[in-house]
Scaffold this active site. Structure first.
Site, PDB file in Angstrom:
ATOM      1  N   LYS A 159     -66.756  15.290   5.978  1.00 51.92           N
ATOM      2  CA  LYS A 159     -67.647  14.307   5.654  1.00 51.92           C
ATOM      3  C   LYS A 159     -67.725  13.086   6.232  1.00 51.92           C
ATOM      4  O   LYS A 159     -68.922  12.481   6.272  1.00 51.92           O
ATOM      5  CB  LYS A 159     -67.437  14.225   4.040  1.00 51.92           C
ATOM      6  CG  LYS A 159     -68.292  13.484   3.241  1.00 51.92           C
ATOM      7  CD  LYS A 159     -68.007  13.368   1.708  1.00 51.92           C
ATOM      8  CE  LYS A 159     -69.086  12.410   0.980  1.00 51.92           C
ATOM      9  NZ  LYS A 159     -68.609  12.268  -0.344  1.00 51.92           N
ATOM     10  N   GLN A 160     -66.615  12.613   6.438  1.00 54.63           N
ATOM     11  CA  GLN A 160     -66.573  11.307   7.256  1.00 54.63           C
ATOM     12  C   GLN A 160     -65.295  11.303   7.971  1.00 54.63           C
ATOM     13  O   GLN A 160     -64.427  12.044   8.056  1.00 54.63           O
ATOM     14  CB  GLN A 160     -66.423  10.174   6.144  1.00 54.63           C
ATOM     15  CG  GLN A 160     -65.169  10.260   5.525  1.00 54.63           C
ATOM     16  CD  GLN A 160     -65.469   9.570   3.720  1.00 54.63           C
ATOM     17  OE1 GLN A 160     -66.331   9.941   3.026  1.00 54.63           O
ATOM     18  NE2 GLN A 160     -64.783   8.447   3.677  1.00 54.63           N
ATOM     19  N   GLU A 214     -63.641  14.161   2.348  1.00 48.05           N
ATOM     20  CA  GLU A 214     -63.655  14.722   1.166  1.00 48.05           C
ATOM     21  C   GLU A 214     -64.091  16.257   1.349  1.00 48.05           C
ATOM     22  O   GLU A 214     -64.091  16.779   0.308  1.00 48.05           O
ATOM     23  CB  GLU A 214     -64.426  13.890   0.358  1.00 48.05           C
ATOM     24  CG  GLU A 214     -63.872  12.397  -0.040  1.00 48.05           C
ATOM     25  CD  GLU A 214     -64.951  11.916  -0.813  1.00 48.05           C
ATOM     26  OE1 GLU A 214     -65.981  12.188  -1.536  1.00 48.05           O
ATOM     27  OE2 GLU A 214     -64.520  10.545  -1.041  1.00 48.05           O
ATOM     28  N   TRP A 260     -61.639   2.730  -2.865  1.00 48.75           N
ATOM     29  CA  TRP A 260     -60.871   2.424  -1.683  1.00 48.75           C
ATOM     30  C   TRP A 260     -61.792   1.522  -0.495  1.00 48.75           C
ATOM     31  O   TRP A 260     -61.410   0.614   0.192  1.00 48.75           O
ATOM     32  CB  TRP A 260     -60.300   3.281  -0.640  1.00 48.75           C
ATOM     33  CG  TRP A 260     -61.280   4.251  -0.045  1.00 48.75           C
ATOM     34  CD1 TRP A 260     -62.074   4.994  -0.937  1.00 48.75           C
ATOM     35  CD2 TRP A 260     -61.161   4.617   1.153  1.00 48.75           C
ATOM     36  NE1 TRP A 260     -62.611   5.691   0.186  1.00 48.75           N
ATOM     37  CE2 TRP A 260     -62.199   5.837   1.433  1.00 48.75           C
ATOM     38  CE3 TRP A 260     -60.232   4.340   2.184  1.00 48.75           C
ATOM     39  CZ2 TRP A 260     -62.391   6.328   2.763  1.00 48.75           C
ATOM     40  CZ3 TRP A 260     -60.562   4.545   3.542  1.00 48.75           C
ATOM     41  CH2 TRP A 260     -61.638   5.717   3.661  1.00 48.75           C
ATOM     42  N   ASP A 261     -63.412   1.726  -0.537  1.00 51.74           N
ATOM     43  CA  ASP A 261     -64.260   1.065   0.209  1.00 51.74           C
ATOM     44  C   ASP A 261     -63.954  -0.430   0.153  1.00 51.74           C
ATOM     45  O   ASP A 261     -64.184  -0.913   1.387  1.00 51.74           O
ATOM     46  CB  ASP A 261     -65.665   1.123  -0.487  1.00 51.74           C
ATOM     47  CG  ASP A 261     -65.923   2.669  -0.919  1.00 51.74           C
ATOM     48  OD1 ASP A 261     -65.155   3.570  -1.148  1.00 51.74           O
ATOM     49  OD2 ASP A 261     -67.227   3.016  -1.022  1.00 51.74           O
TER      50      ASP A 261
END
Length: 835
Positions: free
Chosen positions: A622-623, A510, A371-372
């Protein structure tokens, strides 16, 4: 942050003054065009972390062996193949090979020029007998000729006559062939790191046709399990006034063209190596060899200098529509241009393929598409070179058949795009942080909507794009479910209200998996449902013939669009009245808080030091997750909500993902943490150049590079296009005199310049452009630029949010929150004496 003695500041070039064989420099000095990539290995072909030549989409497949199998688990893995290496041009003087790690080097300089696309290395050394040798080699991968690379080497023995040998080679490094070929990547012993490529122990490239004809050499192969085919043909041009002869050798895994020269003092020897690669999903290798020959014939007819000239012209045009200029900061300018150049190298000639997470610069993430691309790379492509965005979206459209099969396998309607893939099939073996990330459906639909609004490409939407929107919306309609609840206040009509929920998914974070009502997923699914309904309605009303074709292709039912709108309107958006924030998911606030400030640095990133179950029990990210939703769907949140959410989640975000810092930078700038925004921006800017995550050796972090553009344009430039309306609300850092960037918007080419006192919009070509600045409407035309005075650069908040804000925080049930770090405590038993 960077050793400027080794890597001096230069606004247009990345320069290395120190020889090394480290993996990071191999990545930093890679050259590619989105189809073909050559890692920055030295032409001697000796020491390296990874001798890499990568072709987008060229992969091997293998059976995923789960420790415990279950229905619907991904079954076939995909890993990018290291294509035959054509970079080797080994030099011998007096029959002694140059070895730069122990040679008497007097001068060394390697330069990646981002204006010309040329990687150049200059080396001057002396042999033990005192002969001074000057060597200059150049390398390009053509942007214009997708299948072509050119390597050129000039050798001069400056102060004496000497025998010089230049050995040009093609090597099958994937399977470890040839002298100095290195160890195949699959057999290297390495510590656990899920970001690296899977190991392949068996032979991958099965030899097919190989031959030599004059100065041309050819190797071709069939990939053992995937059935793909690849061919490489190299031609050689020798230019020198010295006497020389040529010898050849060809075997299934190696081809050599060796030139023995009786060099006279000061008389140069130039060898140019033209290389062509072609690949296919099934065309016979012999056909690919013929294609390579035709590519080389064309390049030879045009001339090598023409290839270099056209590379410069191509990049002149690229920079004209892509360059972001930061006033007075050449150090940041250099890094920014390097990032933008990487985006071109990853996507320009990807054509029918996707954009891998590492581009074609390394084997990291196994060459997969994530998906980046849609969230971090497509914005840059859409607003600077829409054709590249179109190609990337068409690659997704090509995956629809496999995505439909995957959705059916998971008992859903419509399509479910794979979390990670090369060939369109799901390749993620760990479903909790892979398949469960259903949000990829909404991410792709979101990128599609952005592209169509920014370009006006309604034809693509009607022909292919609408299928994506419809099939992704169908999945949400069956994945989600309705739940009725009774109100207890005067608004209750007695019938209660219904809300639409999505359970059992993983959001972008994640470190929190398989949850109910992940806010990011719900917000993006809401967009997806509404967008699909809008597309169907508009095509039906404006293009009835295309609507009939759409119904025929998709089996669209008469009431589907209305059902999607109803689900979107009822989508449950988690909110905590007590804390005044949006919980990341329905149970996120029930977890314990991870104390990141007191987590030892040697235990970062967390995924390499803690079992997933340990991480999943905590409030730790994580993000950016909620914060990403605040940016992408910012028109659905108030300024107060954005600040409250940012304040809550920023101290919980590890930044273990390179995708995080850019989003945190954008939202920090918007809510007012200007210094923090700049800090996060510089983290994202130097992810690879300073190897901040210690894995740049595996390839460029392409999404982070794309995020750099977004942080500049949307963060500091304040650009938004919610619902197709272009707007600006700048946040120029205090020590930047100016920020300027081009945009392509609905057929117009614009230049936007921000200073501390004004925002200027110039239309270089195309129709007039309406836009707004801080809720005031403006208009710019090709004849008259719009100049908007700025009273300030938005709110200014000191410092940054910290865990101290949780000191008195309580959950909905009244329990107090506290922060901790998971540690092992061993109680020492007390042994009582026996009487």
């Amino acid at each position: 942050m960077i050793d400027r003695d080794r890597f001096p500041v230069d606004a247009w070039r990345l320069i290395d003054t120190h020889y090394s064989e480290e993996g990071v420099s191999e990545t930093l000095f890679s050259v590619g065009n989105g189809y073909l990539g050559l890692r920055g290995n030295h032409i001697e072909g000796r020491g390296a972390q990874e001798h890499g030549t990568f072709i987008n989409g060229l992969h091997e497949t293998w059976t995923i062996r789960h420790a415990e199998q279950a229905y619907g688990f991904a079954e076939v893995g995909q890993t990018i193949v290291n294509a035959p290496d054509a970079k080797v041009m080994r030099v011998y003087v007096d029959d002694e090979p140059i070895s730069l790690d122990d040679a008497d080097v007097r001068e060394y300089r390697r330069t990646l020029d981002m204006r010309t696309g040329v990687l150049e290395r200059l080396v001057v050394w002396e042999t033990p007998s005192g002969k001074r040798v000057r060597m200059r080699d150049e390398r390009i991968v053509s942007f214009e000729e997708r299948h072509l690379a050119v390597l050129r080497l000039e050798v001069v023995v400056e102060n004496a006559d000497a025998p010089v040998t230049i050995s040009c080679q093609l090597l099958n490094r994937q399977d470890g062939a040839g002298v100095y070929a290195g160890t195949p990547i699959g057999t290297k012993a390495a510590a656990f790191d899920p970001r690296k490529a899977e190991k392949i122990a068996d032979r991958v490239l099965e030899p097919a046709e190989h031959w030599q004809d004059g100065l041309r050499s050819a190797l071709s192969y069939r990939v053992a399990d995937s059935g793909m085919t690849v061919a490489v043909v190299a031609d050689h041009i020798v230019e020198t006034e010295n006497e020389y002869n040529a010898r050849t050798l060809v075997e299934p895994d190696i081809a050599k063209n060796v030139f023995r020269v009786q060099a006279k003092a000061g008389v140069p020897i130039t060898v140019t190596k033209l290389v062509s690669y072609h690949t296919s999903r099934g065309v016979p290798p012999r056909e690919l060899v013929d294609r390579c020959r035709r590519s080389l014939d064309r390049a030879a007819d045009e001339g090598v200098e023409t290839v270099f000239r056209r590379q410069r012209e191509w990049l002149d045009a690229f920079w004209e529509r892509s360059d972001v200029e930061i006033g007075g900061r050449d150090d940041l300018q250099q890094a920014t241009r390097w990032c933008l150049f990487q985006l071109a190298q990853a996507s320009a000639r990807a054509d029918g393929a996707g954009v891998p997470a590492k581009g074609v610069s390394g084997s990291g993430y196994s060459g997969h598409y994530f998906w980046d691309t849609e969230i971090y790379v497509l914005p840059f492509l859409t607003y600077t070179t829409p054709r590249w965005a179109y190609n990337a979206l068409r690659a997704r459209a090509g995956m629809l058949p496999a995505a439909r099969r995957r959705a059916a396998q998971l008992n859903e309607a419509g399509a479910l795009f794979p979390w990670r893939t090369i060939n369109g099939e799901e390749a993620s073996a760990y479903y909790a942080a892979g398949t469960a990330q259903y949000h990829i459906n909404a991410d792709i639909s979101f990128a599609l909507g952005k592209y169509v609004r920014a370009t006006g490409d309604e034809e693509f939407l009607r022909r292919e794009g609408a299928d994506i929107a419809i099939e992704t919306a169908r999945l949400w309609a069956t994945l989600g479910f309705w739940r009725a609840s009774r109100l207890v206040d005067e608004v209750d009509t007695g019938d209660g209200i219904e809300t639409f929920h999505i359970h059992g998914v993983t959001g972008p974070d994640e470190y929190t998996t398989v949850v109910n009502d992940n806010l990011y997923t719900n917000v993006m699914a809401r967009y997806n449902l509404r967008y699909a309904a809008k597309v169907v309605r508009e095509i039906k009303e404006s293009h009835p013939e295309d609507y009939v074709k759409l119904v025929d292709r998709t089996g669209l039912g008469p009431g589907e669009a209305e059902a999607w709108e109803r689900a979107a309107s009822a989508m449950f958006i988690p909110y905590s009245e007590g804390l005044g924030i949006h919980p990341q998911d329905s149970l996120f606030l029930e977890r314990e808080v991870w104390d990141l400030a007191n987590t030892p640095s040697e235990q970062r990133p967390l995924l390499l030091h803690f079992h997933p179950l340990v991480i999943y029990r905590f409030q730790v990210l994580k993000q950016a997750d909620v914060v990403l939703a605040l940016f992408l769907q910012g028109n659905h949140f108030t300024p107060e909500e954005k600040k409250a959410d940012f304040d809550y989640y920023d101290p919980l975000t590890t930044g273990d993902s390179t995708l995080s810092a850019v989003v945190q930078s954008i939202m920090a700038a918007e809510v007012g943490y200007q210094d923090l925004a700049r800090k996060y921006f510089e983290q994202s800017l130097f992810v690879d150049l300073h190897d901040l995550h210690h894995n740049a050796a595996d390839g460029v972090h392409v999404a982070s590079a794309g995020g750099v553009w977004t942080a500049l344009v949307c963060g500091f430039g304040g650009m938004r296009d919610y619902a197709g309306d272009l707007s600006f609300d700048p946040r120029l850092p205090v020590d930047w005199p100016s920020l300027s960037f081009p945009l392509q918007w609905q057929g117009s080419t614009m230049q936007v310049t921000v200073t501390r006192d004004e925002l200027r919009v110039e239309v270089r070509s195309g129709p007039p452009v309406p836009f707004s600045v801080r809720d005031t409407a403006y208009f710019a035309t090709a004849e008259d630029a719009a100049v908007v005075p700025l009273a300030d650069q938005g709110p200014m908040l000191p410092g940054r949010p910290t865990l101290r804000q949780f000191a008195d925080a309580r959950r909905e049930d009244g329990t107090r929150m506290s922060a901790s770090v998971p540690v092992i405590t061993t109680a020492v038993p007390v042994i009582e004496p026996i009487d």
